[in-house]
Write a protein that holds these residues in place. Structure first.
Motif, PDB file in Angstrom:
ATOM      1  N   ILE A  13       0.845  -1.200   0.000  1.00 40.68           N
ATOM      2  CA  ILE A  13       0.000   0.000   0.000  1.00 40.68           C
ATOM      3  C   ILE A  13       0.878   1.248   0.000  1.00 40.68           C
ATOM      4  N   LEU A  14       1.898   1.277   0.875  1.00 36.93           N
ATOM      5  CA  LEU A  14       2.805   2.433   0.924  1.00 36.93           C
ATOM      6  C   LEU A  14       3.500   2.635  -0.420  1.00 36.93           C
ATOM      7  N   CYS A  15       3.998   1.550  -0.996  1.00 36.71           N
ATOM      8  CA  CYS A  15       4.704   1.657  -2.285  1.00 36.71           C
ATOM      9  C   CYS A  15       3.776   2.114  -3.400  1.00 36.71           C
ATOM     10  N   THR A  16       2.555   1.616  -3.390  1.00 41.75           N
ATOM     11  CA  THR A  16       1.581   2.013  -4.406  1.00 41.75           C
ATOM     12  C   THR A  16       1.274   3.502  -4.294  1.00 41.75           C
ATOM     13  N   LEU A  17       1.039   3.969  -3.077  1.00 41.77           N
ATOM     14  CA  LEU A  17       0.750   5.391  -2.882  1.00 41.77           C
ATOM     15  C   LEU A  17       1.956   6.251  -3.247  1.00 41.77           C
ATOM     16  N   SER A  18       3.148   5.759  -2.966  1.00 41.03           N
ATOM     17  CA  SER A  18       4.358   6.496  -3.316  1.00 41.03           C
ATOM     18  C   SER A  18       4.509   6.605  -4.826  1.00 41.03           C
ATOM     19  N   ARG A  19       4.190   5.533  -5.528  1.00 41.44           N
ATOM     20  CA  ARG A  19       4.356   5.474  -6.979  1.00 41.44           C
ATOM     21  C   ARG A  19       3.246   6.218  -7.726  1.00 41.44           C
ATOM     22  N   THR A  20       2.005   6.104  -7.229  1.00 44.20           N
ATOM     23  CA  THR A  20       0.860   6.613  -7.994  1.00 44.20           C
ATOM     24  C   THR A  20       0.235   7.877  -7.428  1.00 44.20           C
ATOM     25  N   GLY A  21       0.550   8.193  -6.178  1.00 41.27           N
ATOM     26  CA  GLY A  21      -0.101   9.327  -5.533  1.00 41.27           C
ATOM     27  C   GLY A  21      -1.387   8.883  -4.858  1.00 41.27           C
ATOM     28  N   PRO A  22      -2.211   9.840  -4.399  1.00 36.77           N
ATOM     29  CA  PRO A  22      -3.442   9.507  -3.672  1.00 36.77           C
ATOM     30  C   PRO A  22      -4.318   8.516  -4.435  1.00 36.77           C
ATOM     31  N   SER A  76       8.686   4.693   3.199  1.00 39.45           N
ATOM     32  CA  SER A  76       8.612   3.803   2.045  1.00 39.45           C
ATOM     33  C   SER A  76       9.928   3.805   1.266  1.00 39.45           C
ATOM     34  N   ASP A  77      10.597   4.957   1.193  1.00 39.83           N
ATOM     35  CA  ASP A  77      11.912   5.019   0.541  1.00 39.83           C
ATOM     36  C   ASP A  77      12.930   4.151   1.276  1.00 39.83           C
ATOM     37  N   ILE A  78      12.906   4.207   2.602  1.00 38.29           N
ATOM     38  CA  ILE A  78      13.819   3.390   3.411  1.00 38.29           C
ATOM     39  C   ILE A  78      13.547   1.902   3.173  1.00 38.29           C
ATOM     40  N   LEU A  79      12.267   1.527   3.209  1.00 34.40           N
ATOM     41  CA  LEU A  79      11.911   0.124   3.012  1.00 34.40           C
ATOM     42  C   LEU A  79      12.298  -0.366   1.621  1.00 34.40           C
ATOM     43  N   LEU A  80      12.054   0.444   0.594  1.00 34.21           N
ATOM     44  CA  LEU A  80      12.411   0.057  -0.767  1.00 34.21           C
ATOM     45  C   LEU A  80      13.922  -0.088  -0.926  1.00 34.21           C
ATOM     46  N   THR A  81      14.674   0.813  -0.323  1.00 35.86           N
ATOM     47  CA  THR A  81      16.130   0.728  -0.381  1.00 35.86           C
ATOM     48  C   THR A  81      16.613  -0.547   0.291  1.00 35.86           C
ATOM     49  N   GLN A  82      16.051  -0.869   1.451  1.00 33.99           N
ATOM     50  CA  GLN A  82      16.425  -2.100   2.152  1.00 33.99           C
ATOM     51  C   GLN A  82      16.078  -3.329   1.319  1.00 33.99           C
ATOM     52  N   ARG A  83      14.903  -3.328   0.718  1.00 39.28           N
ATOM     53  CA  ARG A  83      14.469  -4.463  -0.092  1.00 39.28           C
ATOM     54  C   ARG A  83      15.395  -4.633  -1.307  1.00 39.28           C
ATOM     55  N   ARG A  84      15.737  -3.534  -1.951  1.00 37.90           N
ATOM     56  CA  ARG A  84      16.641  -3.621  -3.109  1.00 37.90           C
ATOM     57  C   ARG A  84      18.003  -4.178  -2.702  1.00 37.90           C
ATOM     58  N   THR A  85      18.492  -3.771  -1.535  1.00 36.80           N
ATOM     59  CA  THR A  85      19.781  -4.270  -1.045  1.00 36.80           C
ATOM     60  C   THR A  85      19.716  -5.771  -0.805  1.00 36.80           C
ATOM     61  N   VAL A  86      18.654  -6.239  -0.185  1.00 36.52           N
ATOM     62  CA  VAL A  86      18.492  -7.672   0.076  1.00 36.52           C
ATOM     63  C   VAL A  86      18.456  -8.452  -1.239  1.00 36.52           C
ATOM     64  N   ILE A  87      17.689  -7.949  -2.196  1.00 36.89           N
ATOM     65  CA  ILE A  87      17.572  -8.631  -3.492  1.00 36.89           C
ATOM     66  C   ILE A  87      18.916  -8.617  -4.223  1.00 36.89           C
ATOM     67  N   ARG A  88      19.608  -7.482  -4.200  1.00 38.40           N
ATOM     68  CA  ARG A  88      20.910  -7.380  -4.863  1.00 38.40           C
ATOM     69  C   ARG A  88      21.903  -8.358  -4.231  1.00 38.40           C
ATOM     70  N   ASP A  89      21.908  -8.415  -2.887  1.00 37.18           N
ATOM     71  CA  ASP A  89      22.811  -9.340  -2.192  1.00 37.18           C
ATOM     72  C   ASP A  89      22.467 -10.793  -2.512  1.00 37.18           C
ATOM     73  N   PHE A  90      21.181 -11.082  -2.604  1.00 36.94           N
ATOM     74  CA  PHE A  90      20.744 -12.422  -2.959  1.00 36.94           C
ATOM     75  C   PHE A  90      21.251 -12.797  -4.350  1.00 36.94           C
ATOM     76  N   HIS A  91      21.072 -11.892  -5.297  1.00 34.14           N
ATOM     77  CA  HIS A  91      21.507 -12.153  -6.673  1.00 34.14           C
ATOM     78  C   HIS A  91      23.023 -12.321  -6.757  1.00 34.14           C
TER      79      HIS A  91
END
Length: 110
Positions: A13-22, A76-91
């Motif tokens: 929900i947070l990511c969707t609102l961040s990407r699309t607005g209200p 949401s920016d913090i969470l997305l950054t953390q998620r990208r780091t986890v995925i990058r490390d996994f890859h």
């Protein structure tokens, strides 16, 4: 997401609102393929944490939008950054062959 005391769906929900607005609650429900009452329930915690507010439409007071606050945007920016780091490390931990297989799996899913 549990370390941040929000569920995976609340994160979406947070990511969707961040990407699309209200968004109207009905739009979020459709996007997430869940009920209106589920979106309302999930958004209550986000509102309580100060990440989201409800805003009534000026044109039609029956319509309520969920709007990301500045705090919600930062979170949401913090969470997305953390998620990208986890995925990058996994890859990085995968061999070339494993990455190729994973790519093939992703292509089948899409």
């Amino acid at each position: 997401m549990n370390s941040h005391n929000i569920s995976e769906t609340q994160f979406v929900i947070l990511c969707t609102l961040s990407r699309t607005g209200p968004q109207k609650i009905s739009e979020l429900a459709e996007h997430l393929n869940i009920t209106l009452s589920a979106v309302t329930s999930l958004s209550e915690k986000l509102i309580g944490l100060g990440y989201v507010i409800r805003k009534r439409s000026n044109e039609d007071r029956r319509i309520v939008h969920l709007v990301l606050t500045q705090e919600g945007e930062k979170f949401s920016d913090i969470l997305l950054t953390q998620r990208r780091t986890v995925i990058r490390d996994f890859h990085k931990s995968l061999t070339d062959k494993e990455r190729e297989l994973l790519t093939q799996i992703y292509k089948k899913m899409i």
